[in-house]
Design an enzyme around this catalytic site. Structure first.
Site, PDB file in Angstrom:
ATOM      1  N   SER A   1       0.844  -1.183   0.000  1.00 15.60           N
ATOM      2  CA  SER A   1       0.000   0.000   0.000  1.00 15.60           C
ATOM      3  C   SER A   1       0.878   1.230   0.000  1.00 15.60           C
ATOM      4  O   SER A   1       1.975   1.229   0.583  1.00 15.60           O
ATOM      5  CB  SER A   1      -0.919   0.002   1.219  1.00 15.60           C
ATOM      6  OG  SER A   1      -1.836   1.068   1.167  1.00 15.60           O
TER       7      SER A   1
ATOM      8  N   GLY B   1       0.745   5.903  -0.917  1.00 17.82           N
ATOM      9  CA  GLY B   1      -0.007   7.116  -0.673  1.00 17.82           C
ATOM     10  C   GLY B   1      -1.278   7.230  -1.506  1.00 17.82           C
ATOM     11  O   GLY B   1      -2.239   7.871  -1.084  1.00 17.82           O
TER      12      GLY B   1
ATOM     13  N   VAL C   1      -2.136  -2.160  -3.571  1.00 19.26           N
ATOM     14  CA  VAL C   1      -1.815  -3.081  -4.657  1.00 19.26           C
ATOM     15  C   VAL C   1      -2.182  -4.496  -4.214  1.00 19.26           C
ATOM     16  O   VAL C   1      -1.762  -4.946  -3.136  1.00 19.26           O
ATOM     17  CB  VAL C   1      -0.337  -3.010  -5.042  1.00 19.26           C
ATOM     18  CG1 VAL C   1      -0.052  -3.932  -6.222  1.00 19.26           C
ATOM     19  CG2 VAL C   1       0.047  -1.580  -5.389  1.00 19.26           C
TER      20      VAL C   1
ATOM     21  N   ASP D   1       9.421  10.435  -9.218  1.00 18.85           N
ATOM     22  CA  ASP D   1       9.331   9.759  -7.913  1.00 18.85           C
ATOM     23  C   ASP D   1      10.168   8.485  -7.919  1.00 18.85           C
ATOM     24  O   ASP D   1       9.719   7.429  -7.487  1.00 18.85           O
ATOM     25  CB  ASP D   1       7.875   9.444  -7.576  1.00 18.85           C
ATOM     26  CG  ASP D   1       7.683   9.077  -6.099  1.00 18.85           C
ATOM     27  OD1 ASP D   1       8.547   9.450  -5.279  1.00 18.85           O
ATOM     28  OD2 ASP D   1       6.692   8.411  -5.777  1.00 18.85           O
TER      29      ASP D   1
END
Length: 777
Positions: free
Chosen positions: A36, A38, A42, A151
């Site tokens: 998991s 932000g 998944v 990111d």
């Protein structure tokens, strides 16, 4: 995103579902949790057909927020444009409009870099070098697409036996695009921010160098087990990123020059990702090619063997504990071995039987042009003029020629479809058959779908393009870029796998062009655009340019100013070193080598007419065969391709009265020296280009599409374009001009025009929301 698992999770790759987790998303049943983040959770999931995927679902609390839905759509767009390549997972399915958006991608058998380093320690030099080379190649591919990841961090790199994979494009955006953030909400991971991201005020724009900075941080982490600027409160970390030097203790000395360069404070001082890839791969900076040519060779498959050897070497260099981790995941998820060529399967519905038209059913209301009496088309004197001879309806063709065939009542039964694909197909797009793919516009109007022409399964989707008017160019589909920064770029979609990339800004605006790509050859797209910024002026007040864009070199080869105009599309054809371009009131030929205009011929009827894309277009189209340009529309003109001299023609005044002011002749198909085209929307004529004589004429009893809709020819059959709600396709014998069969349609309604797509022994009928493949041989 595929599999995102934080480093503090247990060694097992999966965790049990929670009580509030749903049973399924779409056709995918949830099996376990993978992690998991932000934006979402998944899951490990499996389709009814047995395919195992990693399914990312947006958190319930964020599903109703417009910002996060847009960010999720951007992630899907980026993932689809890159997915399936060497360094990215393939996107399998998605739903961005439902109550809780989700996307499913191939499940990759491997831990994240964060898990691998935390569980098994820092990597040795050889493994670091292989890791850095592969990640740099992946970033170079991202940057060639005009994207920035933004990111990149250890949890967004998955380690597989084939090599590392870049995942989670939730913060990715086009270079120069507006930043999608909310005030006060942090985006990205501070420990791997670049200085330009870390400085809150007055910082530079975030471009590809930011990803290079993060790559340097990843190499430090893999070599030492810690981030280059330490841990702690976010503001403290960001200050160190912006103003202090990184801690490189423990980094192999051989990597220092590259790492120091990648972590430079000034973006201009950092090397490009492709340069890092070459240095780490041992090719150096003077290997005789640049990153773009390397990408082309990989895309062309010329280095497939070398890439396979690189993958094998990567697996051999991995620490033993990481290899054991991969083996554990393989055993835990027993049937998830990834097949690179596997595609999402569309379930073919049963063959649709032909249904006879209802005698009481309403006929569609449309403008019907009556031909009246039509006789023969013949040569007239040495000047090569053509005249229209009036005769009784249904009269014979030229003496000694075959008798005309009956109308579309059908002499036989249409072949049963081999498959039918049903999906979100747009109503007004122009389908294209190219390189084994039927490319169609995606509903609701942006993007394009690639359906496998042999199997009828969805091969790929490309959402970030204007899918209304694709043009084939080599192995690519070229069109306007729908989501690039500005309206001055083209989008290229690989017909094989749907990977998408944008051109650099081309110095013209495509705001006024529905279809800027007029024509293309094996590697060059010939493009029309206007001068000036997006918002100022009208098209007829701006300069207009014709450009030759080389899709292999990824650059403009030449640029020529042409007469001003406001047409949203200029039909073109390329043959024998000439680009034939139809404009309002003229047709011209340009040299494909340098863009010089070789000749220009005026055409009657200089006014534009409404096109099917909402813009105004010339009333003429063109085809080229055997050194002859056939210009069809308000009349028919045959022009010498080399000199521009007229050979023969039919003027509108030579046609029967009552034909109206619109185009009379549809776009022709030419095969073996014979042109086949619709006339007045009621007939198809076969005209020998050498003798100018009519071989046969065929009268329809179904509604043909009005000009300039194109006729198709394949496997001894002629396929007129249809706009009949009850007849999806009609096949006419190429030799005799008689109806072979009619494919009836019981749907009762259809938008737009059905233009035939034929090739490789099949006819593809795109109609409404379905595609049917009919065998021809």
């Amino acid at each position: 995103m595929t599999v995102t698992v934080t480093a503090d999770q247990p060694a097992s790759p999966v965790r049990p579902l929670l009580g509030h987790d749903p049973e399924a998303f779409g056709r995918y049943r949830l099996l376990a949790r993978l992690g998991s983040g932000g934006m979402g959770t998944v899951f490990l999931a499996r389709s009814d057909g047995g395919r195992t995927v990693a399914l990312k679902a947006v958190h319930r609390a964020l599903a109703d927020e417009k910002e996060f839905r847009e960010r999720f759509r951007q992630e899907l767009q980026a993932a689809r444009s890159l997915g399936g390549a060497d360094f990215f997972p393939a996107v399998v399915d998605a739903d961005t409009t439902g109550p809780r958006p989700w996307l499913a991608s191939e499940y990759l058998l491997g831990p994240s870099l964060a898990q691998a380093v935390e569980a098994h320690g820092p990597w040795p030099y050889a493994a670091l070098r292989a890791l850095g080379a592969a990640l740099a190649q992946g970033l170079a591919a991202v940057h060639r697409q005009g994207l920035v990841h933004r990111d990149l961090k250890p949890s967004n790199v998955l380690i597989t036996a084939e090599g590392p994979k870049l995942i989670d494009f939730g913060l990715a955006r086009a270079v120069g695009a507006e930043r999608l953030t909310r005030t006060g909400r942090q985006v990205g991971t501070p420990a791997y921010f670049s200085p330009e991201q870390a400085r809150p005020v007055g910082g530079q724009s975030v471009g590809p160098p930011a990803d290079v900075f993060a790559l340097g941080g990843l190499l430090v982490y893999a070599a030492t087990g810690r981030a280059p600027f330490g841990e702690g409160e976010a503001n403290d970390v960001l200050y160190r990123v912006a103003y202090q030097e990184p801690d490189l203790a423990g980094v192999p000395e051989e990597l220092w020059p590259l790492v120091v360069g990648a972590l430079a404070k000034d973006p201009a001082d950092r090397p490009a990702a492709e340069r890092i890839a070459r240095a780490l791969a041992g090719t150096g900076d003077d290997g005789g090619h640049d990153g773009r040519s390397e990408g082309r060779r990989e895309r062309d498959g010329e280095h497939a063997g070398e890439r396979e050897r690189e993958r094998q070497r990567f697996a051999g260099l991995l620490p033993a504990g990481v290899l054991q981790d991969i083996a554990l995941r393989t055993a835990t998820v027993w049937d998830t071995a990834v097949r690179r060529d596997e595609r999402p399967q569309a379930t073919p519905p049963p063959a649709v039987p032909e249904a006879p038209p209802s005698p009481d059913g309403p006929r569609p209301a449309r403008r019907r042009l009556l031909l009246g009496g039509v006789g023969a088309l013949a040569a007239a004197g040495v000047a090569g003029g053509v005249w229209w001879a009036a005769a009784g309806s249904g009269g014979d063709g030229p003496p000694g020629g075959p008798r005309p065939g009956p109308g579309g009542g059908g002499a036989g039964t249409a072949p049963q479809p081999l498959w039918e694909y049903r999906g979100p197909i747009g109503d007004l797009g122009r389908p294209l058959l190219h390189r084994g793919v039927v490319a169609v516009q995606a509903d609701p109007g942006a993007g394009i779908l690639g359906v496998d022409a042999r199997r009828g399964t969805l091969r790929w989707t490309a959402p970030a393009v204007a899918g209304y008017t694709p043009t084939a160019c080599g192995g690519l589909l070229v069109m306007k870029a729908a989501y690039a920064d500005g309206d001055d770029r083209l989008a290229m979609v690989d017909a094989a796998d749907g990977r998408t990339w944008y051109s650099d800004p081309l110095g013209v605006t495509f705001r006024f062009m529905d279809r800027p790509v007029a024509a293309a050859d094996g590697r060059t797209a010939y493009v029309v655009g206007h001068s000036g910024p997006h918002s100022d002026g009208l098209p007829n007040t701006r300069r207009r340019y014709l450009l030759a864009y080389d899709t292999v070199a990824r650059e403009v080869r030449w640029r020529r100013e042409i007469a001003r105009g406001e047409a949203g599309e200029l039909p073109g054809r390329v043959a024998d070193g000439r680009l034939v371009l139809v404009d309002a009131g003229s047709v011209a030929a340009y040299d494909t080598a340098d863009g010089r205009r070789r000749w220009r011929v005026a055409l009657p009827g200089g006014e534009l007419i409404p096109g099917d894309g909402g813009s105004m277009v010339p009333p003429w189209t063109a085809a080229v065969a055997r050194g002859t340009v056939l210009v069809c529309g308000l009349g028919l003109s045959a022009i010498d391709l080399r000199t521009g001299r007229g050979r023969w023609r039919i003027d509108p005044g030579q046609l029967p009265s009552g034909t109206g002011d619109g185009p009379t002749f549809g776009a022709p198909a030419v095969a073996d020296g014979v042109a086949y085209f619709t006339v007045l929307g009621t007939h198809v004529f076969a005209v020998d280009l050498a003798s100018h004589q009519v071989r046969w004429k065929w009268k329809a009893d179904t509604d043909l599409a009005l000009p300039p809709a194109a006729t198709g020819v394949a496997d001894g059959l002629v396929f007129p374009p249809s706009s009949d709600t009850r007849a999806a396709a009609v096949a006419v014998d190429l030799r005799t001009g008689r109806t072979r069969w009619t494919l009836r349609d019981s749907s009762g309604s259809v938008l737009g025009t059905t233009e035939p797509l034929a090739g490789q022994g099949r006819l593809y009928v795109v109609r409404g929301k379905s595609i049917r493949a009919l065998p021809l041989t």
